[in-house]
Design an enzyme around this catalytic site. Structure first.
Site, mmCIF file in Angstrom:
data_model
loop_
_atom_site.group_PDB
_atom_site.id
_atom_site.type_symbol
_atom_site.label_atom_id
_atom_site.label_comp_id
_atom_site.label_asym_id
_atom_site.label_seq_id
_atom_site.Cartn_x
_atom_site.Cartn_y
_atom_site.Cartn_z
ATOM 1 N N SER A 36 46.033 -1.621 127.002
ATOM 2 C CA SER A 36 47.135 -0.670 127.099
ATOM 3 C C SER A 36 48.209 -1.022 126.080
ATOM 4 O O SER A 36 48.262 -2.151 125.579
ATOM 5 C CB SER A 36 47.730 -0.705 128.508
ATOM 6 O OG SER A 36 48.401 -1.940 128.734
ATOM 7 N N ASP A 37 49.066 -0.073 125.769
ATOM 8 C CA ASP A 37 50.223 -0.385 124.938
ATOM 9 C C ASP A 37 51.211 -1.185 125.772
ATOM 10 O O ASP A 37 51.216 -1.140 127.004
ATOM 11 C CB ASP A 37 50.868 0.895 124.408
ATOM 12 C CG ASP A 37 51.622 0.657 123.112
ATOM 13 O OD1 ASP A 37 51.877 -0.514 122.772
ATOM 14 O OD2 ASP A 37 51.955 1.640 122.432
#
Length: 247
Positions: free
Chosen positions: A187-188
């Protein structure tokens, strides 16, 4: 991790140089590199970043970023390449090849249609299926043909009503099944503040960045309750080791 002899693992953003609070080689913005229409230049940027990384302890590069220049309000266009999927995919892929062939993993980002910095955790991109296939997915497909990355990163934004980070259709159906990707999906940074970490794990995210006790506890609790199957956790760890663990 200790039993398998896996060392500490350091990562850094680096489209135009290592994103560290210490001097290192800097390069023109990726949009300037794209203006050269030159694969060899993009490759050389990746190569030099890779050659410099070991001195700073970096094993994985969180780049290149390669979202299309869809809106002038994006704020990260210098970090991305262009508005054209072929040009973007080719140069991002060759940048990634320069990294991977010289011992540092590359990570294509952000899946998909990351178009805004202001309010990015609540940004929502609405895009037709045809446009996704012909433009926004296409750039990543082309990059994958040039160089399979060690990792990919999902974006902060929602896409057509769902966050890609929690979309099994995108992560398992498109990225894994259609593109044959076997590496790590992450994920970011801190997108878990708006996207449910349990949903992300079940969709196939291998690393909920940046991690920390709260997210570990939530995942552990969900696993104990049967909300995350053990096989899903094992699969995600396997892909994490195939991607990040091999560089």
């Amino acid at each position: 991790l200790r039993r398998r002899g896996l060392p500490s693992f350091w990562v850094s953003d680096a489209n135009a140089g290592l994103n560290l609070k210490k001097p290192n080689v800097g390069f023109p913005a990726s949009s300037v590199i794209a203006a050269s229409f030159n694969r060899e230049i993009a490759y050389a940027v990746g190569r030099v970043i890779a050659e410099e990384s070991p001195a700073h302890g970096i094993s994985q590069n969180l780049g290149p970023g390669m979202n299309l220049h869809r809106s002038i309000l994006c704020g990260r266009h210098p970090e991305y390449f262009s508005e054209d999927p072929y040009l973007t995919g080719e140069l991002a892929g060759w940048h990634g090849r320069g990294l991977s062939e010289h011992g540092v993993g590359c990570c294509y980002k952000h899946l998909f249609c990351n178009n805004a910095e202001l309010g990015r955790l609540g940004s929502h991109s609405v895009v037709s299926t045809q446009a996704l296939r012909e433009l926004y997915f296409r750039a990543f497909e082309i990059a994958f043909r040039a160089q399979k990355p060690e990792a990919v990163m999902t974006g902060y934004n929602a896409l057509n009503g769902i966050y890609p980070a929690e979309s099994a259709e995108l992560l398992q159906g498109l990225v894994r099944s259609e593109w044959g990707f076997e590496g790590a999906i992450m994920s970011d940074w801190s997108s878990c503040r708006t996207v449910d970490a349990v949903h992300m794990v079940n969709a196939g995210n291998c690393w909920i960045t940046p991690g920390g006790p709260l997210w570990v506890w939530r995942i552990w609790r969900a696993a104990r309750r049967g909300e995350i199957p053990k096989a899903t956790l094992q699969r995600n760890v396997m892909h994490l080791l195939k991607g990040l663990g091999k560089v």
